[in-house]
Design a protein around this motif. Structure first.
Motif, PDB file in Angstrom:
ATOM      1  N   ASP A  56     -25.713 -17.957  -7.716  1.00  0.00           N
ATOM      2  CA  ASP A  56     -24.357 -18.312  -7.298  1.00  0.00           C
ATOM      3  C   ASP A  56     -23.437 -17.100  -7.208  1.00  0.00           C
ATOM      4  OD1 ASP A  56     -25.171 -20.904  -7.151  1.00  0.00           O
ATOM      5  OD2 ASP A  56     -24.089 -21.610  -8.925  1.00  0.00           O
ATOM      6  N   ALA A  57     -23.511 -16.227  -8.208  1.00  0.00           N
ATOM      7  CA  ALA A  57     -22.620 -15.062  -8.221  1.00  0.00           C
ATOM      8  C   ALA A  57     -22.901 -14.149  -7.037  1.00  0.00           C
ATOM      9  CB  ALA A  57     -22.775 -14.294  -9.534  1.00  0.00           C
ATOM     10  N   THR A  58     -24.164 -13.929  -6.722  1.00  0.00           N
ATOM     11  CA  THR A  58     -24.516 -13.066  -5.598  1.00  0.00           C
ATOM     12  C   THR A  58     -23.968 -13.623  -4.296  1.00  0.00           C
ATOM     13  OG1 THR A  58     -26.558 -12.391  -6.706  1.00  0.00           O
ATOM     14  CG2 THR A  58     -26.408 -11.978  -4.345  1.00  0.00           C
ATOM     15  N   LEU A  59     -24.171 -14.909  -4.073  1.00  0.00           N
ATOM     16  CA  LEU A  59     -23.711 -15.514  -2.827  1.00  0.00           C
ATOM     17  C   LEU A  59     -22.185 -15.510  -2.738  1.00  0.00           C
ATOM     18  CD1 LEU A  59     -26.183 -18.533  -2.534  1.00  0.00           C
ATOM     19  CD2 LEU A  59     -26.400 -16.223  -1.581  1.00  0.00           C
ATOM     20  N   ARG A  60     -21.525 -15.737  -3.863  1.00  0.00           N
ATOM     21  CA  ARG A  60     -20.061 -15.744  -3.879  1.00  0.00           C
ATOM     22  C   ARG A  60     -19.504 -14.350  -3.569  1.00  0.00           C
ATOM     23  NH1 ARG A  60     -19.453 -16.702  -8.777  1.00  0.00           N
ATOM     24  NH2 ARG A  60     -18.406 -14.858  -9.622  1.00  0.00           N
ATOM     25  N   ILE A  61     -20.083 -13.347  -4.219  1.00  0.00           N
ATOM     26  CA  ILE A  61     -19.599 -11.982  -4.012  1.00  0.00           C
ATOM     27  C   ILE A  61     -19.980 -11.479  -2.623  1.00  0.00           C
ATOM     28  CG2 ILE A  61     -19.694  -9.605  -4.842  1.00  0.00           C
ATOM     29  CD1 ILE A  61     -18.205 -11.626  -6.674  1.00  0.00           C
ATOM     30  N   ALA A  62     -21.192 -11.791  -2.164  1.00  0.00           N
ATOM     31  CA  ALA A  62     -21.625 -11.372  -0.832  1.00  0.00           C
ATOM     32  C   ALA A  62     -20.707 -11.955   0.242  1.00  0.00           C
ATOM     33  CB  ALA A  62     -23.064 -11.802  -0.584  1.00  0.00           C
ATOM     34  N   LYS A  63     -20.311 -13.193   0.070  1.00  0.00           N
ATOM     35  CA  LYS A  63     -19.409 -13.834   1.040  1.00  0.00           C
ATOM     36  C   LYS A  63     -18.089 -13.074   1.125  1.00  0.00           C
ATOM     37  CE  LYS A  63     -17.202 -18.261   2.137  1.00  0.00           C
ATOM     38  NZ  LYS A  63     -17.038 -19.684   1.716  1.00  0.00           N
ATOM     39  N   LYS A  64     -17.582 -12.640  -0.014  1.00  0.00           N
ATOM     40  CA  LYS A  64     -16.321 -11.899  -0.020  1.00  0.00           C
ATOM     41  C   LYS A  64     -16.467 -10.532   0.651  1.00  0.00           C
ATOM     42  CE  LYS A  64     -13.893 -13.928  -3.961  1.00  0.00           C
ATOM     43  NZ  LYS A  64     -13.067 -13.621  -5.147  1.00  0.00           N
ATOM     44  N   LEU A  65     -17.674 -10.004   0.648  1.00  0.00           N
ATOM     45  CA  LEU A  65     -17.884  -8.664   1.203  1.00  0.00           C
ATOM     46  C   LEU A  65     -18.096  -8.667   2.708  1.00  0.00           C
ATOM     47  CD1 LEU A  65     -20.244  -7.109  -1.519  1.00  0.00           C
ATOM     48  CD2 LEU A  65     -17.803  -6.693  -1.189  1.00  0.00           C
TER      49      LEU A  65
END
Length: 237
Positions: free
Chosen positions: A163-172
């Motif tokens: 979840d954290a990876t997908l959330r942060i990747a989306k912001k990037l």
């Protein structure tokens, strides 16, 4: 002369100095502009890390404050080694906080990539710091702090938490720097190795916004047909 720098200088060479300056883009206008190298290879730097693994916080602080890239690199890796050896949460918290407080000195991709998941990521998993730090970092104006945010999630990926990876990747996805596009794609590729369907679902949901570099990195290990499908969609988009 600081003892860690003295240890490093035994391995320095003019040829390696030139190579490092080119590799880490120290020219005018490049991401590593102004960074200083003395010419030590990573394997030799790691020898120095082992020798000084028990360095005091004062010596590590001096290393991180150094203008010399290799000295900062060794300081960061000593911190990693000390975090990994720490047996109690209080010590891990102190190391994680020290790392976060000194991030202005963790200012190139190799320094981030060698440490963010091993300190920040594991500190989150160890429940010594709050995972919300990732959202603070990813919103930073400083590119290296944003890179820490995504690379830290590698620790979560390895234990099956995505979840954290997908959330942060989306912001990037809206970031402008190619180094950030590469980091996001790399992290998504690691998710794909563990849960291909989840990663492909993310790519499909956001493909119109995906930087081309992020997509290329994310799909690198896919079978050719799937990879071509994503590239074709991107080309049409």
């Amino acid at each position: 002369m600081p003892i860690i720098l003295k240890g490093l200088k035994k391995y320095a060479s003019a040829k390696r100095k030139t190579t490092n300056e080119w590799f880490f883009k120290t020219g005018k206008g490049q991401y590593g502009e102004g960074d200083v190298f003395i010419g030590v290879s990573n394997p030799d730097a790691r020898i120095v890390v082992k020798k000084f693994a028990n360095s005091s916080i004062e010596d590590i602080t001096n290393s991180l404050a150094s203008a010399i890239h290799e000295e900062r690199f060794v300081g960061v890796l000593i911190l990693v080694a000390q975090y990994e050896k720490a047996k109690d949460k209080e010590t891990r918290l102190q190391i994680a906080q020290f790392y976060l407080q000194n991030m202005k000195r963790i200012n190139n991709w190799d320094l981030v990539d060698a440490s963010a998941h091993k300190i920040v990521g594991h500190a989150i998993l160890d429940k010594v710091i709050n995972a919300k730090i990732l959202d603070t970092l990813v919103d930073s104006k400083n590119m290296w702090e944003r890179r820490v945010a995504i690379i830290a999630t590698m620790a979560m990926i390895r234990v099956g938490q995505y979840d954290a990876t997908l959330r942060i990747a989306k912001k990037l996805l809206s970031n402008k720097e190619d180094l950030m596009h590469k980091a996001a794609g790399w992290a998504l590729r690691e998710v794909w190795k563990k849960d291909s369907a989840l990663c492909e679902e993310f790519l499909l949901a956001h493909y119109s916004r995906l930087p081309r570099t992020t997509l290329r990195y994310a799909i690198e290990r896919m079978e050719e047909g799937t990879r071509k499908k994503f590239l074709t969609m991107k080309n049409k988009g």
